[in-house]
Design a protein around this motif. Structure first.
Motif, PDB file in Angstrom:
ATOM      1  N   ALA A   4       0.911  -1.351   0.215  1.00 12.41           N
ATOM      2  CA  ALA A   4      -0.057   0.128   0.175  1.00 12.41           C
ATOM      3  C   ALA A   4       0.846   1.313  -0.179  1.00 12.41           C
ATOM      4  N   ASP A   5       1.688   1.410   0.902  1.00  9.75           N
ATOM      5  CA  ASP A   5       2.633   2.647   0.941  1.00  9.75           C
ATOM      6  C   ASP A   5       3.405   3.075  -0.337  1.00  9.75           C
ATOM      7  N   ILE A   6       4.142   1.752  -0.864  1.00 10.90           N
ATOM      8  CA  ILE A   6       4.750   1.902  -2.186  1.00 10.90           C
ATOM      9  C   ILE A   6       3.748   2.383  -3.308  1.00 10.90           C
ATOM     10  N   GLY A   7       2.583   1.688  -3.462  1.00 16.17           N
ATOM     11  CA  GLY A   7       1.717   2.099  -4.474  1.00 16.17           C
ATOM     12  C   GLY A   7       1.291   3.630  -4.495  1.00 16.17           C
ATOM     13  N   ASP A   8       1.144   4.096  -3.090  1.00 16.20           N
ATOM     14  CA  ASP A   8       0.558   5.304  -3.067  1.00 16.20           C
ATOM     15  C   ASP A   8       1.830   6.384  -3.697  1.00 16.20           C
ATOM     16  N   THR A   9       2.964   6.121  -3.084  1.00 15.67           N
ATOM     17  CA  THR A   9       4.072   6.741  -3.625  1.00 15.67           C
ATOM     18  C   THR A   9       4.153   6.937  -5.170  1.00 15.67           C
ATOM     19  N   LEU A  10       4.171   5.635  -5.510  1.00 12.10           N
ATOM     20  CA  LEU A  10       4.252   5.432  -7.039  1.00 12.10           C
ATOM     21  C   LEU A  10       3.039   6.272  -7.790  1.00 12.10           C
ATOM     22  N   THR A  11       1.744   6.169  -7.413  1.00 10.83           N
ATOM     23  CA  THR A  11       0.539   6.702  -8.059  1.00 10.83           C
ATOM     24  C   THR A  11       1.046   8.219  -8.146  1.00 10.83           C
ATOM     25  N   GLY A  12       1.309   8.910  -7.115  1.00  8.19           N
ATOM     26  CA  GLY A  12       1.531  10.345  -6.954  1.00  8.19           C
ATOM     27  C   GLY A  12       2.679  10.736  -7.895  1.00  8.19           C
ATOM     28  N   ALA A  13       3.940  10.023  -7.889  1.00  9.18           N
ATOM     29  CA  ALA A  13       5.024  10.321  -8.484  1.00  9.18           C
ATOM     30  C   ALA A  13       4.763  10.322 -10.131  1.00  9.18           C
ATOM     31  N   LEU A  14       4.071   9.240 -10.505  1.00 13.68           N
ATOM     32  CA  LEU A  14       3.809   9.207 -12.082  1.00 13.68           C
ATOM     33  C   LEU A  14       3.044  10.169 -12.574  1.00 13.68           C
ATOM     34  N   GLY A  15       1.895  10.688 -11.553  1.00 10.98           N
ATOM     35  CA  GLY A  15       1.226  11.673 -12.059  1.00 10.98           C
ATOM     36  C   GLY A  15       1.996  13.145 -12.327  1.00 10.98           C
ATOM     37  N   ALA A  16       2.956  13.125 -11.346  1.00 14.80           N
ATOM     38  CA  ALA A  16       3.717  14.648 -11.278  1.00 14.80           C
ATOM     39  C   ALA A  16       4.593  14.490 -12.453  1.00 14.80           C
ATOM     40  N   PHE A  17       5.238  13.383 -12.640  1.00 12.83           N
ATOM     41  CA  PHE A  17       6.248  13.046 -13.736  1.00 12.83           C
ATOM     42  C   PHE A  17       5.685  13.350 -15.124  1.00 12.83           C
ATOM     43  N   PHE A  18       4.668  12.895 -15.621  1.00 17.46           N
ATOM     44  CA  PHE A  18       3.897  13.244 -16.738  1.00 17.46           C
ATOM     45  C   PHE A  18       3.254  14.580 -16.782  1.00 17.46           C
ATOM     46  N   ASP A  19       2.781  15.161 -15.645  1.00 15.58           N
ATOM     47  CA  ASP A  19       2.281  16.363 -15.635  1.00 15.58           C
ATOM     48  C   ASP A  19       3.505  17.838 -15.768  1.00 15.58           C
ATOM     49  N   GLY A  20       4.890  17.268 -15.719  1.00 19.31           N
ATOM     50  CA  GLY A  20       6.036  18.061 -15.602  1.00 19.31           C
ATOM     51  C   GLY A  20       5.868  18.815 -14.478  1.00 19.31           C
ATOM     52  N   VAL A  21       5.170  18.417 -13.180  1.00 21.83           N
ATOM     53  CA  VAL A  21       5.404  19.032 -11.889  1.00 21.83           C
ATOM     54  C   VAL A  21       6.298  18.520 -11.082  1.00 21.83           C
ATOM     55  N   ASP A  22       7.452  19.290 -10.765  1.00 17.99           N
ATOM     56  CA  ASP A  22       8.395  19.154  -9.863  1.00 17.99           C
ATOM     57  C   ASP A  22       8.977  17.565 -10.309  1.00 17.99           C
ATOM     58  N   VAL A  23       9.621  17.570 -11.449  1.00 16.18           N
ATOM     59  CA  VAL A  23       9.862  16.282 -12.056  1.00 16.18           C
ATOM     60  C   VAL A  23      10.970  15.615 -11.420  1.00 16.18           C
ATOM     61  N   GLN A  24      12.070  16.405 -10.883  1.00 21.18           N
ATOM     62  CA  GLN A  24      13.294  15.957 -10.465  1.00 21.18           C
ATOM     63  C   GLN A  24      12.853  15.177  -9.076  1.00 21.18           C
ATOM     64  N   ARG A  25      11.954  15.654  -8.107  1.00 23.94           N
ATOM     65  CA  ARG A  25      11.364  15.117  -6.560  1.00 23.94           C
ATOM     66  C   ARG A  25      10.514  13.785  -7.183  1.00 23.94           C
ATOM     67  N   ALA A  26       9.723  13.850  -8.290  1.00 27.38           N
ATOM     68  CA  ALA A  26       8.918  12.872  -8.766  1.00 27.38           C
ATOM     69  C   ALA A  26       9.785  11.815  -9.021  1.00 27.38           C
ATOM     70  N   ASN A  27      10.967  12.056  -9.881  1.00 25.49           N
ATOM     71  CA  ASN A  27      11.816  10.942 -10.244  1.00 25.49           C
ATOM     72  C   ASN A  27      12.543  10.259  -9.321  1.00 25.49           C
ATOM     73  N   GLU A  28      12.953  11.179  -8.167  1.00 26.29           N
ATOM     74  CA  GLU A  28      13.556  10.433  -7.053  1.00 26.29           C
ATOM     75  C   GLU A  28      12.477   9.577  -6.367  1.00 26.29           C
ATOM     76  N   GLU A  29      11.523   9.965  -6.022  1.00 25.86           N
ATOM     77  CA  GLU A  29      10.440   9.064  -5.349  1.00 25.86           C
ATOM     78  C   GLU A  29      10.149   7.909  -6.417  1.00 25.86           C
TER      79      GLU A  29
END
Length: 449
Positions: free
Chosen positions: A170-195
Motif C-alpha cells: 500500500a505505501d509504495i503504491g501510493d508513492t508511485l501513483t503520486g510520482a507518476l502523475g507528477a512525472f507526466f504533468d511536468g510538476v516537480d519532475v526531479q522530486r517525482a523521479n527520486e520518489e
C-alpha cells in the motif's frame, strides 16, 4: 488562421511548445507534410528534432534499427551541452537502461524479459482486476451526479491497476501513483523521479525476498537475470508507458462516445470508439525518438547523425496516402502501437483494460452526458501527446455500493494469490507515524474485507 497559434515560417523550425500543437495538432502535421515526409521542429526551448509525419517514412525509421538507433546517449546536442539540463522533455528522452532506449543484443535480452512477463497476464485475470478498481472509483463520485472522467477515473484507474499487477504494498503504491502523475504533468519532475526510483527499488527488494504472482516477481524470475537497476528501469517504462497512454485512450474514447459523433449520434460501440481514437488521436501522438547513426536523407531533408528523429504517430496516421485504410479503420495500418523491434509489447492487455474500464463505467452510469462543450475543454501542454486536462460529465446520482456488492459476490482469495494486496508488504516500524493514506491504501483495505 489564428496568428498566435501559427506554425513557423518556411525554413524555420516549427515550435511544438508555444501552444501551437496543443491548439491544433493537425495544423502542425499539415505544415510539416507540406514541406516533405519529415521536417524540423523544436520540442522545447533549445531542443531541436526532426518530426516524421509520413506513414511510409515512419515505417522506414521504425523498422531499420541498424540505421536509426534508440540509445539516446548518442544525442549530440545533449552531449555538447546545447540542450538545457532542466528541459521538461528530458524526462521522456534521456537515456535509461531499459528496453525503450537500448539496441541490439541488450535490447533483445531486456525485451524478452518484459514480453514473457506481460504474456502471463491473461484476459480473464485483467478483467477480474480492472472491475473492482473501476467500481471503487465510480463509487467515489456516483452520489454527486457529476464527475471529471479524466482526473476521477481515466487517470486513476491505470495507476491503481498497475499497483495491483506489479504487486505494490500500500505505501509504495501510493508513492508511485503520486510520482507518476507528477512525472507526466511536468510538476516537480526531479522530486517525482527520486520518489519513483526509491519506491521501485524498495519494491524490487521486497519481491526478491518474497516473490508472488505479479509482474515484478516474474521479471525477477526470468532467465535474463536482470539486476536491481535493470529491474527498476524496466518497471519505470512498463508503468510509465502504460499509465499515460491508457489514461489518454480511456479519456479520449469516453469523450468520443459521449459526443454527437459517438453515442449521442450513431450509437458507436466501445471497440469502434477505441479504433477511431487509435487512428485519429493516438494516446501518444509524437515519440519513439531515434538517433541516426550517420547523416541520412529523409525525403529531401538531410538529418545529421545523432540528432533526435521523432515519429509522429498522429501525423503518420493522418497521412493522405492512408485515406482508404483510415476510412475502413484497418487496424493493421495505423501506427498507434508503433512498429518494428520496439513496437508496444502490451497492445492486447491495453485493449482489454480500456474496453473493460469504459464498459464498466457506461453500464454503471448509463445516462452520462458531457458537462462542457468541445470549445470549453482544455488540452494539456507538451509535444508528446494531445490529451485532455479534464472531461466534466453529469448523470443521475446513484448509491455508492458497487464495490461492496462486488466484494460480497466475489470468492475470497488467499493472501498469496492477491498480487499487490498483502503479499510482500512490510510491517510498519514501531514508533513511526502512519503514512498518509492514498487511493491505493484505501482500495487495499476494501480487498481485505
Amino acid at each position: 488562421m489564428d496568428t498566435h497559434h501559427s506554425p513557423a515560417a518556411a525554413g524555420a523550425r516549427c515550435p511544438m511548445h508555444d501552444g501551437t500543437f496543443t491548439a491544433d495538432p493537425q495544423q502542425i502535421y499539415d505544415f510539416v507534410r507540406a514541406h516533405g515526409p519529415a521536417g524540423p521542429v523544436e520540442l522545447a526551448p533549445g531542443v531541436d528534432a526532426t518530426l516524421v509525419v509520413e506513414h511510409e517514412m515512419a515505417l522506414r525509421v521504425l523498422q531499420n534499427p541498424s540505421l536509426f538507433a534508440r540509445d539516446s546517449r548518442r544525442w549530440k546536442g545533449l552531449n555538447e551541452g546545447r540542450v538545457p539540463l532542466d528541459s521538461p522533455v528530458l524526462a521522456m528522452m534521456a537515456y535509461r537502461p531499459n528496453c525503450l532506449y537500448t539496441d541490439g543484443a541488450v535490447h533483445l535480452r531486456l525485451r524478452q524479459a518484459v514480453t514473457a512477463s506481460l504474456d502471463r497476464l491473461n484476459t480473464r485475470r485483467l478483467r477480474r482486476d480492472v472491475e473492482p478498481i473501476a467500481d471503487f472509483l465510480i463509487d467515489q463520485f456516483s452520489e454527486r451526479g457529476r464527475a471529471d472522467l479524466i482526473n476521477d477515473y481515466a487517470k486513476m484507474l491505470p495507476a491503481l491497476l498497475f499497483n495491483k499487477l506489479f504487486g505494490c504494498p500500500a505505501d509504495i503504491g501510493d508513492t508511485l501513483t503520486g510520482a507518476l502523475g507528477a512525472f507526466f504533468d511536468g510538476v516537480d519532475v526531479q522530486r517525482a523521479n527520486e520518489e519513483l526510483t526509491a519506491g521501485l527499488m524498495e519494491l524490487v527488494s521486497i519481491k526478491r525476498r518474497r516473490p508472488a504472482d505479479d509482474v515484478t516477481s516474474w521479471l525477477i524470475q526470468h532467465p535474463a537475470g536482470l539486476t536491481d537497476e535493470e529491474l527498476k528501469d524496466q518497471l519505470i517504462i512498463l508503468m510509465g508507458a502504460g499509465f499515460e497512454p491508457l489514461r489518454n485512450l480511456i479519456g479520449h474514447a469516453l469523450h468520443l462516445l459521449l459526443s454527437e459523433e459517438g453515442a449521442g449520434g450513431s450509437g458507436m460501440l466501445v471497440e469502434e470508439a477505441i479504433d477511431h481514437i487509435l487512428w485519429n488521436n493516438p494516446p501518444i501522438a509524437n515519440y519513439a525518438t531515434h538517433f541516426p547513426v550517420q547523416d541520412v536523407d529523409l525525403g529531401g531533408l538531410i538529418v545529421e547523425a545523432n540528432t533526435p528523429v521523432v515519429i509522429s504517430f498522429g501525423g503518420a496516421n493522418s497521412d493522405p496516402a492512408l485515406k482508404e485504410a483510415r476510412e475502413s479503420r484497418n487496424k493493421g495500418a495505423h501506427l498507434a502501437w508503433g512498429a518494428g523491434p520496439h513496437a508496444c509489447p502490451a497492445k492486447d492487455p491495453a485493449l482489454v483494460i480500456a474496453v473493460t474500464a469504459i464498459e464498466r463505467l457506461l453500464n454503471a452510469l448509463p445516462d452520462l452526458t458531457l458537462g462542457a462543450s468541445d470549445d470549453e475543454l482544455q488540452w494539456r501542454p507538451g509535444p508528446f501527446q494531445h490529451a485532455l486536462v479534464g472531461l466534466p460529465v453529469r448523470f443521475t446520482p446513484t448509491p455508492a455500493t458497487r464495490m461492496v456488492s462486488a466484494l460480497q459476490t466475489a470468492a475470497p482469495q488467499p493472501a498469496a494469490e492477491q498480487p499487490g494486496v498483502q503479499t510482500g508488504a512490510e510491517p510498519a516500524r514501531a514508533g513511526q507515524p502512519a503514512p498518509k493514506r492514498g487511493f491505493w491504501s484505501t482500495l487495499v483495505d476494501l480487498f481485505r474485507v
